[in-house]
Design an enzyme around this catalytic site. Structure first.
Site, mmCIF file in Angstrom:
data_model
loop_
_atom_site.group_PDB
_atom_site.id
_atom_site.type_symbol
_atom_site.label_atom_id
_atom_site.label_comp_id
_atom_site.label_asym_id
_atom_site.label_seq_id
_atom_site.Cartn_x
_atom_site.Cartn_y
_atom_site.Cartn_z
ATOM 1 N N ASP A 73 1.688 7.371 3.339
ATOM 2 C CA ASP A 73 2.319 6.557 2.311
ATOM 3 C C ASP A 73 1.348 5.553 1.708
ATOM 4 O OD1 ASP A 73 4.052 5.244 0.666
ATOM 5 O OD2 ASP A 73 5.217 4.284 2.240
ATOM 6 N N ASP A 272 2.149 7.099 -5.755
ATOM 7 C CA ASP A 272 2.821 6.814 -4.484
ATOM 8 C C ASP A 272 3.043 8.091 -3.681
ATOM 9 O OD1 ASP A 272 4.321 5.827 -2.398
ATOM 10 O OD2 ASP A 272 6.161 5.663 -3.567
#
Length: 412
Positions: A73, A272
């Site tokens: 992430d 992202d």
């Protein structure tokens, strides 16, 4: 922006700042030996956009080192594991819950604690409490601890770095124990001081450069360091500050469909890897959907599919995107002169288990997003490079299904 992605949706991390503290020196690092800052650690990835919903890496943590699967992430800073401290609310995970020992707990006054939860008082001075909430109402509550991460470097050496991460003993994610989760926790690779990448830089293990390559076939690779970054053909743009947080952003891009402008003002974009799909704000989303529908073959009929909001069926059951991609056109995001990211159909479509083709771009207003997210689906078969040393983001298209040993032949 995401915890271990228990469901394929985007998550924006918002730290709930807990107990208050005073600054102090960072915990001492314990690398296995003195390393050149150009050293690079490379990891193989597992996972896929569909049906798994995320890509994850195996990290070896503790002494002796034990493996844990962590969701990659770039949209949040804190790495955390489901932790038996004891565990108040935890999912079923692939490996036994991490068991902390008292000597590994990070005190409230440690600098990484104050960077994570600034301007707060210590409720319990002996430990650093944290709580993270995500936009899907998921959360992780726990304490910071420090333990050894064993990393294999490209020069065949191994280093053990003592890194700070979250020991999460109360997770509200997914179906909370009702189903087996694919990962043990989350690998936070954002720009903050508590990010693993920042800590490795601080300890002189690797440069503050990150890259990942997600394969459309599943898997791929991840690297920390800069000595395998391609020397040519990379599209580079300066990192821009976002209006909504400290995220990796190439700035505002102009959206085109089939090389024709969709007639909108530039849209703020964030990269992202914690988001499975792409998310566009209302106006670019509706413009994209309208443009796609206007150019579709009459052989494709809109159909309801639980996988995603907008799907089509064909005259036959589809088995892969390659069978239907010619019915769709490429999108383009232009970030200025010669800085264009092409988003071909295979970077915004999936084929579901029902044999339908679905749009992997979602309406960000339903998730209350203030900007536009480029997620895993759009990053597939591109090396995405986050160069915090030079303050720039880069991408180069190529196969991500090769082993890490053949990286340079894939991306000259």
């Amino acid at each position: 922006m995401a915890p271990a992605r228990w469901s394929p949706t985007a998550f924006l991390a918002v730290l709930l700042l807990l107990p208050p503290f005073a600054p102090s020196p960072a915990r001492a690092a314990t690398p296995g030996k003195s390393l050149s800052s150009a050293s690079t650690a490379v990891f193989q990835l597992q996972g896929a956009v569909y049906p798994i919903g995320h890509y994850y890496v195996t990290m070896n943590i503790g002494d002796p080192a034990k493996p844990y699967f962590l969701d990659v992430d770039t949209g949040s800073d804190l790495t955390w594991l489901q932790c038996d401290a004891p565990c108040q609310s935890c999912n079923k995970v692939p490996h036994p819950w991490y068991k902390p020992t008292k000597n590994k707990i990070v005190p409230c006054a440690a600098s990484l604690c104050t960077s994570l939860t600034p301007n707060k008082k210590c409720a319990v001075p002996q430990q650093c409490d944290y709580q993270i909430k995500y936009t899907d109402k998921a959360s992780s509550l726990g304490v910071l601890i420090a333990d050894n991460f064993t990393l294999s470097l490209r020069n065949s050496s191994t280093v053990r770095a003592n890194l700070t991460f979250g020991c999460g003993y109360d997770q509200q994610v997914g179906k909370n124990g009702a189903v087996q989760a694919a990962t043990d926790g989350l690998l936070g690779l954002g720009k903050g001081a508590v990010s693993l990448l920042s800590q490795l830089k601080q300890q002189g293990v690797t440069k503050n450069v990150l890259g990942h390559c997600f394969s459309t076939n599943g898997g791929g690779f991840l690297f920390f360091g800069d000595d395998i970054v391609p020397t040519s053909r990379v599209t580079w743009v300066p990192m821009a500050r976002t209006t909504s947080g400290n995220y990796y952003s190439p700035g505002s891009g102009t959206l085109y469909f089939d090389r024709r402008s969709l007639g909108m003002k530039p849209m703020e974009v964030v990269f992202d890897s914690g988001s499975t799909y792409a998310y566009f704000a209302a106006e670019p989303y509706q413009a994209t959907v309208s443009a796609l529908k206007a150019g579709l073959s009459k052989s494709l009929k809109e159909v309801s599919d639980v996988s995603l909001p907008l799907c089509w069926k064909g005259q036959k059951v589809f088995k892969s995107v390659s069978e239907v991609k010619n019915d769709f056109k490429s999108l383009f995001l232009s970030f200025g002169k010669n800085s264009v990211m092409e988003i071909p159909p295979e970077n915004y479509l999936i084929v579901t288990k029902y044999g339908n083709v679905c749009l992997g771009i979602l309406d960000g207003t339903t998730a209350k997003l203030k900007f536009n997210i480029i997620g895993d689906i759009t990053m597939q078969d591109q090396m995405i490079i986050y160069d915090n040393e030079k303050g720039q983001l880069g991408w180069i298209r190529g196969s991500c299904s090769r082993s890490s040993k053949s990286l340079m032949s894939s991306f000259p």
